[in-house]
Design an enzyme around this catalytic site. Sequence first.
Site, PDB file in Angstrom:
ATOM      1  CG  HIS A  82      -1.808  -1.086   1.511  1.00 13.96           C
ATOM      2  ND1 HIS A  82      -1.954  -2.132   0.817  1.00 13.96           N
ATOM      3  CD2 HIS A  82      -2.738  -1.306   2.268  1.00 13.96           C
ATOM      4  CE1 HIS A  82      -2.840  -2.975   0.893  1.00 13.96           C
ATOM      5  NE2 HIS A  82      -3.282  -2.676   2.010  1.00 13.96           N
ATOM      6  CG  HIS A 122     -10.799  -5.221   3.564  1.00 11.30           C
ATOM      7  ND1 HIS A 122     -11.375  -4.190   3.431  1.00 11.30           N
ATOM      8  CD2 HIS A 122      -9.405  -5.068   3.837  1.00 11.30           C
ATOM      9  CE1 HIS A 122     -10.506  -3.247   3.281  1.00 11.30           C
ATOM     10  NE2 HIS A 122      -9.482  -3.597   3.719  1.00 11.30           N
ATOM     11  CD  GLU A 128      -6.411  -2.073   0.893  1.00 21.71           C
ATOM     12  OE1 GLU A 128      -6.550  -2.251   2.337  1.00 21.71           O
ATOM     13  OE2 GLU A 128      -5.712  -0.994   0.423  1.00 21.71           O
ATOM     14  CG  ASP A 139      -4.681  -6.394   0.389  1.00 27.16           C
ATOM     15  OD1 ASP A 139      -5.735  -5.841   0.516  1.00 27.16           O
ATOM     16  OD2 ASP A 139      -3.922  -6.148   1.639  1.00 27.16           O
ATOM     17  CG  HIS A 158      -7.098  -0.304   6.277  1.00 27.70           C
ATOM     18  ND1 HIS A 158      -7.019  -1.299   5.303  1.00 27.70           N
ATOM     19  CD2 HIS A 158      -6.376   0.732   5.906  1.00 27.70           C
ATOM     20  CE1 HIS A 158      -6.524  -0.427   4.263  1.00 27.70           C
ATOM     21  NE2 HIS A 158      -6.026   0.434   4.676  1.00 27.70           N
ATOM     22  CE1 TYR A 191      -1.374  -5.317   7.413  1.00 24.88           C
ATOM     23  CE2 TYR A 191      -2.861  -4.796   9.244  1.00 24.88           C
ATOM     24  CZ  TYR A 191      -2.691  -5.172   7.833  1.00 24.88           C
ATOM     25  OH  TYR A 191      -3.632  -4.952   7.137  1.00 24.88           O
ATOM     26  CG  HIS A 217      -2.225  -9.024   5.750  1.00 27.24           C
ATOM     27  ND1 HIS A 217      -1.767  -9.100   4.344  1.00 27.24           N
ATOM     28  CD2 HIS A 217      -3.166  -7.820   5.561  1.00 27.24           C
ATOM     29  CE1 HIS A 217      -2.567  -8.184   3.646  1.00 27.24           C
ATOM     30  NE2 HIS A 217      -3.280  -7.653   4.302  1.00 27.24           N
TER      31      HIS A 217
HETATM   32 FE1  FEO Z   1      -6.904  -3.300   4.117  1.00 27.11          FE
HETATM   33 FE2  FEO Z   1      -5.167  -6.191   3.863  1.00 27.11          FE
HETATM   34  O1  FEO Z   1      -6.225  -4.837   3.180  1.00 27.11           O
END
Ligand code: FEO
Length: 388
Positions: free
Chosen positions: A24, A78, A80, A82, A145, A192, A223
């Site tokens: 990111h 989520h 996003e 990834d 997030h 993180y 993650h």
């Molecule tokens: Fe907010 Fe691992 O993406």
Amino acid sequence: MHKKEVKPGIYSVGVVDWNLRSFHGYPIHKGTTYNAYLIVDDKIALIDTVKANFAEELLDRISAIIDPSKIDYVISNHVEMDHSGSIPAIMNVAKNAELITSAPNGLRGLIAHYGADFPYREVKAGDSISLGKRTLTFIGTPMLHWPDNMLTYCPEEKILFSNDAFGQHHTSNFIFDDEIDLPTALYDAQGYYANILFPFGSQAKKALSAVGGLDFEIIAPSHGILWRSHIKDIIAKYQQWAGGEMDDTALVIYDTMWKSTEKIARRIVEGFAKRGTRAIMYDLSVSELSDIMTEVLTARYLAIGSPTLDNTITPRVGALLTYMKGLSPKGKKGFAFGSYGWGGQSVDILNKELTDIGVEVILDPVKIKYIPTKEQLEEIENKVAAIE
Ligand code: FEO
């Protein structure tokens, strides 16, 4: 393909992105993982996917367990990319799968990324689906997030699929916290949190209270490694970080042109030592902003130095302040320092920037013309040692 079993019938089918060094937009050192989880029950569910360029490996890992066309539910915790990047590849194979996402932000986000044609099902906090022997319940965690984030909880297996929360950029071919070095994993989780979740402390507190009443024995983030033996440790860390708890550490962060600002920095470190405060020095020309922010999360003091370059602070110090402003640390104390040749604007600019960020200024700006003398350095050391 090696099957990574979380519990009987539940598999980790995500990928390790060993070579990633920019996540990111911020630097990381050891790559990361995009975890996805396959639950094989009367119905088959896939929780999250992986970055688009790893779709083939995800499908291979699923194929080693079941035929991917048999997937009934794809759960997107989520939006996003990834985690959602391989949704199109999965949905292309799993023709009968429903795509489950949070209402309304998950749906909006997925449509914005991948179009409106998938068979979406919106869920709200507290909604559940049955897979047969197991149930999946959804818990909203907005801003952990992105606005769409949710967690998925399986009460029968006592697993919390937590997406970004409790994640780390920890790469391993093992998947559990007790198979790797715990302090490293906790520090990776700190890195993180500091670089992703730092601005969202109040939302993190809400998430902690939302999961506080749940009975779980595994936290499976999207993650890094899964927590099963050290859940109390990672929860305690999140409570500390979300609560803004700090320790008696000082960070002395600076850029330098002809080493005068560095000389001041070194004596500031000595002053903190004299005061009994642990200090860490960071030369911005050789330090990563993400590593610094990992320490900013828990450090109480920030001393930031810049020489005057072209009537202002140096670009590297500007970048630090920009990054720090975005992550909005709270409750810090600090001061500005630096050397100059004639204009001398950098330290005053820095002092104002610190105030704008919300740092409580606890020492007058330390501003030295050209090269600090021995007496000036001694005075700086003593002033820092005398900070109350
Ligand atoms: Fe907010 Fe691992 O993406």
